[in-house]
Design a protein around this motif. Structure first.
Motif, short mmCIF file in Angstrom:
data_model
loop_
_atom_site.label_atom_id
_atom_site.label_comp_id
_atom_site.label_asym_id
_atom_site.label_seq_id
_atom_site.Cartn_x
_atom_site.Cartn_y
_atom_site.Cartn_z
N ILE A 10 0.86 -1.18 0.00
CA ILE A 10 0.00 0.00 0.00
C ILE A 10 0.90 1.23 0.00
O ILE A 10 1.78 1.36 0.83
N ILE A 16 -3.79 11.92 4.57
CA ILE A 16 -4.85 12.65 5.27
C ILE A 16 -4.91 12.11 6.69
O ILE A 16 -4.96 10.89 6.88
N TYR A 21 -6.53 9.55 13.57
CA TYR A 21 -6.81 8.51 12.57
C TYR A 21 -6.21 8.84 11.22
O TYR A 21 -6.31 9.96 10.72
N ASP A 22 -5.61 7.81 10.63
CA ASP A 22 -4.99 7.95 9.31
C ASP A 22 -5.99 7.49 8.25
O ASP A 22 -6.36 6.32 8.20
N ILE A 23 -6.49 8.42 7.46
CA ILE A 23 -7.40 8.03 6.37
C ILE A 23 -6.83 8.50 5.04
O ILE A 23 -7.52 9.05 4.20
N SER A 24 -5.55 8.25 4.85
CA SER A 24 -4.87 8.69 3.64
C SER A 24 -5.47 8.03 2.41
O SER A 24 -5.95 6.91 2.45
N PHE A 25 -5.43 8.80 1.33
CA PHE A 25 -5.84 8.27 0.03
C PHE A 25 -4.68 7.46 -0.53
O PHE A 25 -3.63 8.00 -0.85
N SER A 28 -4.74 1.76 -3.06
CA SER A 28 -5.93 0.90 -2.92
C SER A 28 -7.20 1.71 -3.19
O SER A 28 -8.05 1.31 -3.99
N ALA A 29 -7.29 2.88 -2.55
CA ALA A 29 -8.47 3.73 -2.75
C ALA A 29 -8.57 4.20 -4.19
O ALA A 29 -9.65 4.28 -4.76
N ALA A 115 -8.32 -6.51 4.74
CA ALA A 115 -9.08 -5.43 5.37
C ALA A 115 -10.31 -5.10 4.54
O ALA A 115 -11.41 -4.92 5.08
N VAL A 116 -10.14 -5.06 3.20
CA VAL A 116 -11.25 -4.72 2.31
C VAL A 116 -12.29 -5.84 2.30
O VAL A 116 -13.49 -5.60 2.48
N ALA A 119 -14.06 -6.19 5.58
CA ALA A 119 -15.02 -5.10 5.82
C ALA A 119 -16.32 -5.40 5.07
O ALA A 119 -17.42 -5.24 5.63
N LEU B 10 -7.22 0.95 8.31
CA LEU B 10 -8.17 2.05 8.42
C LEU B 10 -8.32 2.86 7.13
O LEU B 10 -9.45 3.10 6.70
N PRO B 11 -7.20 3.29 6.51
CA PRO B 11 -7.41 4.09 5.29
C PRO B 11 -8.18 3.33 4.21
O PRO B 11 -9.02 3.90 3.53
N TRP B 15 -11.95 4.49 2.81
CA TRP B 15 -12.23 4.78 1.39
C TRP B 15 -13.15 3.75 0.77
O TRP B 15 -13.93 4.06 -0.14
N LEU B 16 -13.09 2.53 1.27
CA LEU B 16 -14.04 1.51 0.78
C LEU B 16 -15.47 1.94 1.08
O LEU B 16 -16.33 1.91 0.19
#
Lengths: 241, 168
Positions: A10, A16, A21-25, A28-29, A115-116, A119, B10-11, B15-16
Motif C-alpha cells: 500500500i 490525510i 486517525y490515518d485516512i490517507s488516500f 488501494s483507494a 481489510a477490504v 469489511a 483504516l485508510p 475509502w471503501l
C-alpha cells in the motif's frame, strides 16, 4: 528481484489525518475509484439508448443485471428483491476490482487485501443478522436449532451451528482474499522465471498465459461466489431455513 | 505480507465505505431503475404484441367462419333456385303437353267425323248407283220394268249391312 508480495504494497498517495486517525488516500483507494468509474461508464454507456432491442453493450449490462436478479430470486425468494441493488453493487464492485487487477503493469487488486474483503463480509454479516432479528425477533435464533435432531445432541449441535454462523464473515472474506493473493503471487513468481530462464523462459511464459485465463475465470467466479453466498445468508435471515 | 500490517486497515476501510457508498447510490438511484424500466418496457411490448397477434388471429378466424357461412348460404340458395326452376319447367312442360294433346285429340275427333260423313255419303251414292244398274240390268234381261222402290228395298238391305260393317 522484487518480492512477489511487493505488488500488494500500500502506497500513500495523499496523506490525510483526521485527529489520531490515518485516512490517507492510497493506491488501494485509487483503484476502488477506478473500479467505480469503470462500472459507471459501463452502465451509462451501455444503457444510454435504453433501446427496446439492445445493442452489444446494453446486452452486457442487462445480462449482469438479470444474472444477479435471477440469482437473488432463486436463492432468497421474492422478498429479497429490495436488497437487489446492494447485491448487484457488491457483485459488480468485486468483479470490476478483480478484472482491473488482472491488467498487466497497471493492475492493483484491492480485493487481495483482507481489510477490504473482511469489511465487506462483516457488513454483509451484520446487515443480514440485523435483518433477521428485526424481521423475526427472538424466533431468529431458531436458525441455530437443526430440525429433527435428537434432544440429547441439541447443545452440541447448537454450538456447532453458532460457530459456523459466526465464522461466515471470516470464510467469506478469506475465500476472496486468499484466491486473489494466491493467483497474483503465482503470476508474479512465474513471471520471474520467464526472465530468469532466458530462452527456456518460454515454458513458464506459456504457463502464465494459461494461468491468466484461469485467473480471469477466478476473478468472475469469486465475485459470483461472494454474491451468491450473500444471497444465501439473506435467504436464511428472511426465511429461516 | 503487506496485507497484515494494521496500519493499512483504516485508510482502506474508510475509502471503501466512501467509494462503495457512492457506487451503491449510483446503482440504486440511477442504473438499476433505468435497466428495470428498459426490461419492463420490453416485457410489456412483447406482451402487447402477443396480445395483438392473438386478437388478429381471432379476427381472422371469425372472418373465415363468416366466409364459410356465406359460401354455404350461396350454395344452398343456388341449389334451391335450381330445384325451383326445374319444378317450374316441369309444370310448364306438362301443361303445354296436355294442352297440345287435348287439341290434337279434338282435331282427330273432328277429322274422324268428317271421314265418317264422307264415307256414308259415298256409300249412299254407291247404293243409288247399284239400284239404277240393277233396274237397267233387269230391264235388259227380262224386259220387266220394276218399280224403283222395290229394287231399292232389296239392294238397300244389302247395303245397310255393308254400311254397318263400315262403321264398325
Amino acid at each position: 528481484m522484487a518480492s512477489p508480495l511487493a505488488q500488494f504494497e500500500i502506497k500513500t498517495l495523499i496523506p490525510i489525518n483526521v485527529g489520531a486517525y490515518d485516512i490517507s488516500f492510497t493506491n488501494s483507494a485509487l483503484y476502488m475509484a477506478f473500479a467505480v468509474v469503470a462500472i459507471m461508464v459501463f452502465m451509462i454507456v451501455g444503457m444510454r439508448k435504453g433501446a427496446l432491442v439492445p445493442g452489444r453493450w446494453q446486452l452486457c449490462v442487462e445480462m449482469c443485471y438479470e444474472f444477479i436478479a435471477n440469482m437473488l430470486h432463486d436463492t432468497a425468494g421474492r422478498e429479497a428483491r429490495k436488497y437487489f441493488p446492494f447485491v448487484f453493487t457488491l457483485f459488480m464492485f468485486i468483479l470490476f476490482a478483480n478484472l482491473i487487477g488482472m491488467i498487466p503493469y497497471f493492475g492493483f487488486t484491492f480485493t487481495s487485501h483482507i481489510a477490504v474483503t473482511f469489511a465487506m463480509a462483516a457488513f454483509v454479516f451484520v446487515g443480514v443478522t440485523l435483518i433477521g432479528i428485526i424481521r423475526h425477533g427472538f424466533k431468529f435464533f431458531t436458525l441455530f436449532v437443526p430440525h429433527g435432531a435428537p434432544m440429547a445432541l441439541m447443545p452440541l449441535l447448537v454450538l456447532i451451528e453458532l460457530v459456523s454462523y459466526l465464522s461466515r464473515p471470516i470464510s467469506l472474506s478469506v475465500r476472496l482474499f486468499a484466491n486473489m493473493v494466491a493467483g497474483h503471487t503465482m503470476l508474479k513468481v512465474f513471471g520471474g522465471f520467464v526472465v530468469a530462464l532466458g530462452f527456456f523462459g518460454i515454458v513458464p511464459f506459456a504457463f502464465i498465459v494459461a494461468l491468466t485465463g484461469l485467473e480471469l475465470l477466478v476473478a468472475f467466479l469469486q465475485a459470483y461466489v461472494f454474491a451468491i453466498l450473500t444471497c444465501m445468508y439473506l435467504n436464511d435471515a428472511l426465511n429461516l431455513h | 505480507m503487506p496485507q497484515l500490517d494494521p496500519a493499512v486497515f483504516l485508510p482502506q476501510i474508510f475509502w471503501l465505505v466512501v467509494i462503495f457508498g457512492l457506487i451503491y447510490l449510483f446503482i440504486t438511484y440511477n442504473a438499476a431503475p433505468r435497466i428495470t424500466e428498459v426490461l419492463e418496457r420490453r416485457q410489456s411490448k412483447i406482451a402487447s404484441d402477443l396480445e395483438e397477434a392473438s386478437d388478429l388471429q381471432v379476427k381472422a378466424d371469425e372472418a373465415r367462419i363468416l366466409y364459410e357461412k356465406s359460401l354455404e348460404q350461396a350454395r344452398a340458395k343456388a341449389a334451391s333456385t335450381i330445384t325451383t326452376k326445374r319444378e317450374a319447367i316441369k309444370v310448364d312442360v306438362e301443361t303445354q303437353y296436355n294442352k297440345l294433346s287435348e287439341k290434337i285429340t279434338a282435331e282427330i275427333a273432328v277429322a274422324d267425323e268428317k271421314i265418317k260423313v264422307a264415307k256414308e255419303a259415298a256409300l249412299d251414292d254407291v247404293q243409288a248407283m247399284a239400284a239404277d244398274i240393277c233396274k237397267d240390268v233387269i230391264l235388259s234381261v227380262s224386259g220387266l220394268a220394276l218399280d224403283e222402290k222395290v229394287i231399292a228395298k232389296v239392294v238397300g238391305g244389302k247395303f245397310t249391312s255393308v254400311k254397318g260393317n263400315v262403321n264398325g
